[in-house]
Scaffold this motif. Structure first.
Motif, short mmCIF file in Angstrom:
data_model
loop_
_atom_site.label_atom_id
_atom_site.label_comp_id
_atom_site.label_asym_id
_atom_site.label_seq_id
_atom_site.Cartn_x
_atom_site.Cartn_y
_atom_site.Cartn_z
N UNK A 128 1.73 -3.97 -5.55
CA UNK A 128 2.37 -2.66 -5.59
C UNK A 128 1.42 -1.84 -6.67
N UNK A 129 0.94 -2.27 -7.62
CA UNK A 129 0.35 -1.19 -8.56
C UNK A 129 -1.08 -0.64 -7.76
N UNK A 130 -1.65 -1.46 -6.96
CA UNK A 130 -2.60 -0.63 -5.94
C UNK A 130 -1.91 0.36 -5.00
N UNK A 131 -0.88 -0.15 -4.60
CA UNK A 131 -0.28 1.08 -3.53
C UNK A 131 0.59 2.08 -4.11
N UNK A 132 0.93 2.03 -5.47
CA UNK A 132 1.61 3.07 -6.03
C UNK A 132 0.48 3.92 -6.19
N UNK A 133 -0.77 3.68 -6.65
CA UNK A 133 -1.80 4.66 -7.08
C UNK A 133 -2.45 4.96 -5.85
N UNK A 170 9.49 -2.72 12.82
CA UNK A 170 8.21 -2.54 12.89
C UNK A 170 8.14 -4.10 13.88
N UNK A 171 9.03 -4.83 14.14
CA UNK A 171 8.90 -5.92 14.92
C UNK A 171 8.43 -5.49 16.52
N UNK A 172 8.88 -4.55 17.08
CA UNK A 172 8.91 -3.99 18.31
C UNK A 172 7.47 -4.17 18.96
N UNK A 209 10.54 -1.80 2.99
CA UNK A 209 10.28 -1.63 1.70
C UNK A 209 8.66 -0.93 1.52
N UNK A 210 7.70 -1.25 2.13
CA UNK A 210 6.56 -0.84 1.82
C UNK A 210 5.87 0.18 2.83
N UNK A 211 6.60 0.34 3.87
CA UNK A 211 6.16 1.55 4.71
C UNK A 211 7.28 2.67 4.74
N UNK A 263 9.10 2.59 11.69
CA UNK A 263 8.12 1.68 11.71
C UNK A 263 7.36 1.33 13.09
N UNK A 264 8.00 1.95 14.14
CA UNK A 264 7.14 1.78 15.53
C UNK A 264 6.15 2.46 15.40
N UNK A 265 5.92 3.64 14.67
CA UNK A 265 4.50 4.19 14.71
C UNK A 265 3.68 3.76 13.68
N UNK A 266 4.36 3.32 12.43
CA UNK A 266 3.44 2.93 11.20
C UNK A 266 2.76 1.70 11.45
N UNK A 267 3.39 0.61 12.13
CA UNK A 267 2.76 -0.60 12.21
C UNK A 267 2.05 -0.76 13.41
N UNK A 268 1.52 0.15 14.21
CA UNK A 268 0.67 -0.07 15.34
C UNK A 268 -0.85 -0.13 14.68
N UNK A 269 -1.00 0.24 13.83
CA UNK A 269 -2.43 0.16 13.16
C UNK A 269 -2.94 -1.11 12.57
N UNK A 270 -3.23 -2.15 13.62
CA UNK A 270 -3.52 -3.47 13.11
C UNK A 270 -4.92 -3.69 13.06
N UNK A 271 -5.26 -4.75 12.10
CA UNK A 271 -6.47 -5.27 12.24
C UNK A 271 -6.68 -6.56 12.89
#
Length: 641
Positions: free
Chosen positions: A163-168, A582-584, A622-624, A628-636
């Motif tokens: 969370x320190x890296x994400x906050x900054x 995020x699950x779908x 919490x972190x996105x 969520x349906x849009x944001x969690x499509x970017x997977x590696x």
């Protein structure tokens, strides 16, 4: 206990004073007593302090060495710092404070990277060498204290928590799909991966050197299981000495100190040892449940009464609904060990009374205490009795015949059949895994499985099992758990939940010298004819009553299956089937619905999958946030570990 964060600036202006302040604020809970920063042309360091040793301002960090060459920030405790201080003073080092932090500086100035061999403690260290323009990162041997790092262009960023890296805004929040699969198999993301691409955990027993040319990671400690020839009587006596020594080391504190008391052998033995070393009653805390079959408070009370402890207890129940989101928010990655809930509450209870608490963590991994080790021993006995060609033919038939049954003993038989068809290494992974291959195939969407390109989460477990290089499967199982489950689950849970309440937790049974001693004992002294933790129970025999030593282990897990049908039912149903969840994008909602219906009807207990699904959704919120349906499509789907 503290929090650390920072970055290098060899190539780019990664951050400034404001960046450091933002990182520190994100982990304020780890150290509410003080904060400080160091910034020059090539590095930035930030520290949050929870004062435990030397409460004066002299203990604040970043701390500079007497010669001015080194700057350090440090999270943890060095238990043997008084002995080290004496040795380093003899070499001519002139100490300016009474802290263990300055002992690290002196040890590094004297021994360089080899200083780690002299440190007995739990720690995450970041030390800047001005003369060499190099950053030294190190993590303790067993992984008590966390340390994340990642790349920012050609530079490196690091922190105690993501969370320190994400906050900054120092990392890109791009989810690794193979880490998602890992999470559903293990209930955590195993080292060195994180849930995000290009961000890693520094593994326990490792250090990293970073300069303008890049980063180099090296291992400085491992566990040896070369058995020593020692009889039981001598082993028990030596183990008692080791436990007494490691407990005494961890009772050094300038703030109020107490202990967790679960009602089991490990914590009971530690409390008994503390009582013998203290001239006043030990403050103890325990957590229970309203569901009697999960509650251990009565057993904790037996030990508390025996040693006249200042004892406190709290029951977890309907309050979990109001607290679950907050609890999940302290984990930077999805984390689904159900005992995170009672651990949070026992830390919260303890912090009302003390600032430091000793715990029995590590006893099960070091001395073979889990029920799964008994199951694994039975599996290996059958492997030795039944030829492989028979096991390989019968196992699929049994598995297919029983895969849809709801009667729990028959489901366990199906699990045993699957494990018996595999070699000991893969069989142990199956014993540990929270999801079967068939369940994952039904749960994941076609697109998810295609992106994973055949990846399987057993990789990390098999890697550690092979690294043990022992002919004894039980030894390899213990080594694997100490390299995966212990740092990835148990110690993450305790660190995050204790730090959420600004509480320091110390574990005498995870003293590295005690671990090395126990590892070299014959397996028969740890697991003997169905008796788990045999020698540890022998060591505690004079101080813990038989009613505690001999009862069946209950663990610290809450009744999640009951919660999902009652206290958490509305929350879970709302989260699992959200249109923007995020699950779908990863899982089949129709299959989740099928599992949900089976669970609610009582036909089958599906909490092993429904619970991590709920946790994953709450973590993603919490972190996105947002859609969520849009944001969690970017997977590696990168396969590297």
């Amino acid at each position: 206990m503290c929090g650390i964060a920072g970055f290098t600036r060899f190539h780019d202006r990664v951050g400034d004073e404001n960046t450091l302040a933002t990182m520190g604020e994100a982990i304020r809970h780890r150290g509410p007593d003080a904060d400080g920063s160091y910034l020059d042309e090539r590095v930035g360091l930030h520290h949050r302090r929870l004062a435990i040793i030397d409460l004066s301002e002299a203990g604040n960090q970043p701390m500079h060495s007497a010669c001015g060459r080194y700057v350090v920030i440090f999270n943890g405790e060095i238990y043997n710092f008084l002995e080290l201080r004496q040795n380093l003073t003899a070499t001519g080092y002139n100490f300016q404070t009474k802290t263990d932090t300055e002992v690290i500086l002196a040890a590094y100035a004297t021994y360089g990277e080899d200083c780690l061999e002299h440190l007995n403690g739990m720690f995450a260290i970041a030390l800047w060498d001005k003369a060499e323009s190099s950053l030294f990162l190190a993590r303790d041997r067993v992984g008590k204290k966390p340390l994340y790092y990642g790349s920012r262009g050609r530079d490196v960023v690091f922190a105690s928590e993501l969370k320190a890296l994400m906050a900054a805004d120092l990392i890109e929040k791009k989810i690794r799909l193979d880490a998602v699969y890992d999470f559903f198999a293990y209930q955590y993301v195993p080292d060195p991966k994180t849930i995000f691409e290009d961000v890693f955990k520094l593994e326990p027993g490792h250090y990293a050197k970073i300069d303008s040319k890049g980063i180099e990671v090296r291992q400085y400690w491992d566990i040896s299981f070369d058995a020593q020839d020692i009889d039981e009587t001598t082993a028990v006596a030596k183990l008692r000495e080791q436990i007494t020594r490691s407990t005494k080391l961890r009772m050094t504190s300038d703030v109020p100190l107490g202990a967790f008391l679960s009602g089991g052998v490990d914590s009971g033995g530690i409390v008994a040892t503390m009582a013998k070393l203290s001239d006043k009653p030990i403050t103890t805390c325990t957590i229970g449940f309203h569901e009697e079959e999960f509650d251990e408070t009565s057993f904790a009370q037996i030990v508390a009464d025996q040693y006249n402890c200042d004892h406190h207890e709290f029951k977890v129940g309907e309050n979990v609904v109001n607290s679950l989101r907050e609890i999940v928010s302290y984990f930077d990655e999805p984390f689904a060990d159900p005992s995170l809930v009672p651990t949070y509450y026992v830390c919260k209870l303890a912090r009302q009374k003390v600032t430091v608490a000793l715990a029995g963590d590590g006893g099960d991994e070091v001395f073979a205490g889990y029920e799964k080790y008994h199951t694994y021993a039975i599996e290996n006995l059958w492997r030795s009795l039944v030829p492989a060609f028979i096991r390989n033919k019968l196992a699929p038939l049994v598995t297919r015949a029983l895969e849809h049954v709801t009667f729990r003993p028959l489901r366990r038989l199906a699990t045993l059949a699957r494990a018996l068809s595999a070699d000991p290494a893969l069989g142990f992974y199956m014993t540990n895994s929270q999801i079967t291959d068939r369940q994952w195939q039904d749960l994941a969407t076609t697109e998810t499985k295609a992106q994973l390109q055949g990846y399987h989460p057993s990789h990390r477990s098999l890697e550690m099992f092979a690294k043990c290089q022992s002919d004894d499967p039980m030894t390899c199982a213990l080594y694997t758990d100490m390299k995966t489950y212990l740092p990835g689950d148990i110690l993450v849970k305790v660190d995050r939940m204790s730090m959420a309440n600004s509480l320091e937790v110390r574990a005498p049974l995870l003293d590295f010298e005690l671990i090395e001693f126990a590892a070299r004992l014959k397996t028969q002294l740890k697991y003997r004819s169905g008796t788990k933790k045999y020698i540890l129970k022998k060591a505690f025999e004079p101080v813990i009553p038989a009613s505690i030593r001999n009862r069946k282990k209950m663990g610290f897990s809450p009744p999640v299956d009951v919660w999902l049908r009652n206290e958490l039912k509305n929350l879970a149903s709302n989260e699992l089937f959200r249109a923007d969840g995020a699950l779908q994008n990863i899982f089949s909602l129709s299959h989740i619905q099928k599992m949900w219906d089976m669970h609610q009807s009582g036909r089958n207990d599906m909490s092993n999958i429904l619970w991590p699904l709920l946790i994953f959704q709450l973590w993603s919120d919490e972190y996105f946030g947002g859609n969520q349906a849009e944001k969690t499509t970017r997977f590696s789907a990168e396969q590297s570990t």
